[in-house]
Design an enzyme around this catalytic site. Structure first.
Site, PDB file in Angstrom:
ATOM      1  N   ASP A 172       0.857  -1.179   0.000  1.00  0.00           N
ATOM      2  CA  ASP A 172       0.000   0.000   0.000  1.00  0.00           C
ATOM      3  C   ASP A 172       0.895   1.231   0.000  1.00  0.00           C
ATOM      4  O   ASP A 172       2.107   1.120   0.133  1.00  0.00           O
ATOM      5  CB  ASP A 172      -0.932   0.013   1.221  1.00  0.00           C
ATOM      6  N   ASP A 179       1.755   5.209   1.337  1.00  0.00           N
ATOM      7  CA  ASP A 179       1.583   6.301   2.291  1.00  0.00           C
ATOM      8  C   ASP A 179       2.157   7.554   1.653  1.00  0.00           C
ATOM      9  O   ASP A 179       3.165   7.496   0.947  1.00  0.00           O
ATOM     10  CB  ASP A 179       2.360   6.019   3.576  1.00  0.00           C
ATOM     11  N   ASP A 235      11.439   4.724  12.040  1.00  0.00           N
ATOM     12  CA  ASP A 235      12.260   3.740  12.749  1.00  0.00           C
ATOM     13  C   ASP A 235      13.586   3.422  12.048  1.00  0.00           C
ATOM     14  O   ASP A 235      14.654   3.589  12.617  1.00  0.00           O
ATOM     15  CB  ASP A 235      11.464   2.472  13.083  1.00  0.00           C
TER      16      ASP A 235
HETATM   17  P1  ATP Z   1       4.792  -2.833   5.782  1.00  0.00           P
HETATM   18  O1  ATP Z   1       3.697  -1.922   5.318  1.00  0.00           O
HETATM   19  O2  ATP Z   1       5.490  -3.582   4.723  1.00  0.00           O
HETATM   20  O3  ATP Z   1       4.366  -3.662   6.913  1.00  0.00           O
HETATM   21  P2  ATP Z   1       5.940  -0.372   6.635  1.00  0.00           P
HETATM   22  O4  ATP Z   1       7.333   0.007   7.012  1.00  0.00           O
HETATM   23  O5  ATP Z   1       5.301   0.338   5.520  1.00  0.00           O
HETATM   24  O6  ATP Z   1       5.957  -1.932   6.398  1.00  0.00           O
HETATM   25  P3  ATP Z   1       3.792   0.653   8.203  1.00  0.00           P
HETATM   26  O7  ATP Z   1       3.251   0.170   9.485  1.00  0.00           O
HETATM   27  O8  ATP Z   1       2.936   0.714   7.002  1.00  0.00           O
HETATM   28  O9  ATP Z   1       5.065  -0.242   7.924  1.00  0.00           O
HETATM   29  O10 ATP Z   1       4.419   2.080   8.496  1.00  0.00           O
HETATM   30  C1  ATP Z   1       4.678   3.053   7.521  1.00  0.00           C
HETATM   31  C2  ATP Z   1       5.893   3.879   7.905  1.00  0.00           C
HETATM   32  O11 ATP Z   1       5.694   4.507   9.168  1.00  0.00           O
HETATM   33  C3  ATP Z   1       7.168   3.059   8.083  1.00  0.00           C
HETATM   34  O12 ATP Z   1       7.837   2.838   6.870  1.00  0.00           O
HETATM   35  C4  ATP Z   1       7.978   3.929   9.027  1.00  0.00           C
HETATM   36  O13 ATP Z   1       8.558   5.000   8.338  1.00  0.00           O
HETATM   37  C5  ATP Z   1       6.900   4.489   9.926  1.00  0.00           C
HETATM   38  N1  ATP Z   1       6.692   3.650  11.120  1.00  0.00           N
HETATM   39  C6  ATP Z   1       5.836   2.626  11.268  1.00  0.00           C
HETATM   40  N2  ATP Z   1       5.895   2.068  12.481  1.00  0.00           N
HETATM   41  C7  ATP Z   1       6.812   2.784  13.152  1.00  0.00           C
HETATM   42  C8  ATP Z   1       7.334   2.721  14.483  1.00  0.00           C
HETATM   43  N3  ATP Z   1       6.905   1.804  15.348  1.00  0.00           N
HETATM   44  N4  ATP Z   1       8.273   3.634  14.818  1.00  0.00           N
HETATM   45  C9  ATP Z   1       8.706   4.571  13.948  1.00  0.00           C
HETATM   46  N5  ATP Z   1       8.265   4.661  12.700  1.00  0.00           N
HETATM   47  C10 ATP Z   1       7.333   3.800  12.293  1.00  0.00           C
HETATM   48 MG    MG Z   2       3.190   0.177   4.866  1.00  0.00          MG
END
Ligand code: ATP
Ligand code: MG
Length: 452
Positions: free
Chosen positions: A72, A74, A149
């Site tokens: 997805d 963002d 993160d």
């Molecule tokens: P995926 O969607 O593949 O699970 P993702 O990294 O995109 O991995 P999301 O939960 O969609 O995970 O989060 C989007 C973004 O928000 C991350 O790429 C990161 O930049 C930030 N993020 C998410 N969770 C955290 C956290 N616990 N601490 C700091 N930043 C975070």
């Molecule tokens: Mg994501």
């Protein structure tokens, strides 16, 4: 107090984003705007045309760089949620503490967040272990990058110019296959212990090696996960189990010492005294389905994870003289009740789990009208998939799922022949079972109560 102050000063110096981020041109990263979803492109364009900054950010940029299809998209922007809302007819503001906007475009939903300030554990409201409870202040783009993160998650892609804005050397880290924490890993884990699980999941899913500085503290800080609310852990576990890399993630979790006594669900999987082979087969099967873009259901997976506990309980009850079907329903309830408080499984998932389990003894009955009714059940396919996994793990003979597969696909004459050729079931006569039958709660009541 002084230590805290020193830590703050030094951290600030170490983590301060490079005053000028690197602007990485397409020639160096290779992501063309055509690879980005049309909806995300449109959202960035509309926001930029209204004078705001707007970038595709986070997991999608990281995945495109690595060559994974993003799940997805963002978008991060300088516009406030209200400004975003006003620009897109099909959009809504969600979240109370920190507002974000969901913008719908065709079948896609893009999550749009306003740049957020990094609130570290020294200045933000935290619990007694340093876990940040509030994180709700808008900030600059540089601050937004620093509160993320991992360096590979802090990349901002502009579809207009096809440039990546990189504050923390994330592009270099992707190229070196390294998952590196932004800032001091211990501090960042204390602020949010779920980052330890994210490190393991993202490392396994993307084939990145967790940087030693981020990897080392995990073992000793694992206990902090106990303070994270159960629902958040459950969400993270679902992400992990349905990442398409569950087997790799779980093996890595075991290696990092993150499996024991922390998450009840992990204990069920990794400390499985019974049916270990069945559980791993089921996880492999889930991984294959996710990667092939086939539908997967949490109910099915949880049904497999807990099946051997049900089986043991069920066998014990039958040995004490309880009838097959009511004994199964009691066993199901007992196992699910034992998990309920710890796991935060939603009611809908519990209904799905029960449906699948309740179908299992019905596959033993291969005479009369029962098989005709069973193959018409809406959950027949899920029940059969489950039956087949049981056979693959060696619990029951493969002859049984094979027979049902043939029966389901056969014409009328062949069905009669199959019924005549089927071995006699090991079940007690139907009449006895009827006396104590009990409806399980949830969606499957209608089909599971049919005990004839
Ligand atoms: P995926 O969607 O593949 O699970 P993702 O990294 O995109 O991995 P999301 O939960 O969609 O995970 O989060 C989007 C973004 O928000 C991350 O790429 C990161 O930049 C930030 N993020 C998410 N969770 C955290 C956290 N616990 N601490 C700091 N930043 C975070
Ligand atoms: Mg994501």
């Amino acid at each position: 107090m002084i230590r805290k102050l020193l830590r703050k000063v030094f951290r600030r110096a170490a983590d301060a984003p490079a005053a000028e981020p690197a602007l990485i041109p397409v020639a160096r990263h290779g992501i063309r705007r055509g690879q980005v979803s049309p909806a995300a492109r449109k959202v960035c364009k509309v926001l930029q045309e209204s004078g705001h900054k707007a970038y595709v950010v986070g997991g999608a940029v990281r995945d495109l760089l690595i060559g994974h299809p993003p799940k997805d998209y963002d978008v991060a922007t300088s516009a406030t949620p209200e400004e975003v809302r006003a620009l897109f007819r099909r959009s809504r503001i969600i979240g109370r503490r920190f507002k974000i906007v969901h913008v719908m475009s065709g079948p896609e939903t893009i999550e749009v967040s306003t740049f957020r300030a990094s609130q570290d554990a020294d200045s933000a409201e935290t619990d007694e272990h340093g876990r940040v409870l509030r994180d709700n202040v808008f900030g600059t783009m540089a601050e937004d990058a620093t509160r993320r993160d991992f360096t590979v998650n802090a990349l901002y892609y502009d579809p207009e110019t096809e440039t990546i804005v990189d504050y923390h050397h994330g592009v270099a880290d992707v190229q070196q296959k390294t998952l590196r924490m932004i800032g001091d890993p211990r501090t960042r884990y204390r602020e949010d212990p779920v980052r330890m699980l994210r490190a393991v999941r993202l490392g396994a899913k993307l084939g990145l090696v967790i940087d030693p500085a981020a990897r080392k503290p995990i073992r000793e800080m694992a206990l902090l996960l106990e303070n994270v609310p159960a629902a958040r852990l459950f969400d993270e576990m679902l992400k992990l189990l349905f990442s398409g890399y569950a087997v790799g993630c779980l093996k890595q979790l075991r290696e990092e010492g993150l499996h024991h006594g922390l998450l009840p669900l992990l204990d069920v999987i990794l400390e499985q005294p019974l049916g270990e082979r069945f559980v791993w087969l089921s996880l492999e099967n889930t991984d294959e389905r996710v990667r092939a873009d086939k539908p997967v259901s949490p109910g099915f997976l949880f049904a497999t994870l807990l099946w051997h506990e049900v089986l043991a309980n069920w066998e014990a009850r039958k040995a004490e003289g309880e009838h097959t079907q009511p004994a199964l329903f009691s066993a199901m309830d007992e196992v699910l009740d034992a998990q309920a408080g710890k796991l935060a499984i939603t009611r809908r998932i519990v209904g799905d789990i029960k449906d699948i389990w309740a179908l299992q003894p019905r596959f033993d009955r291969r005479s009369g009208k029962t098989p005709y009714r069973l193959i018409e059940q809406p959950r027949f396919r899920a029940g059969w998939d489950f039956l087949r996994l049981r056979a693959l793990s060696g619990e029951i003979p493969m002859e049984l799922p094979d027979w049902w597969d043939r029966f389901a696909h056969a014409g009328p004459d062949e069905r009669e022949a199959l019924l005549n050729a089927a071995p006699a079931g090991s079940e007690a006569p139907a009449k006895k079972r009827r006396r104590r039958r009990r409806k399980p709660a949830g969606a499957g009541a209608a089909e599971t109560a049919d005990a004839s």
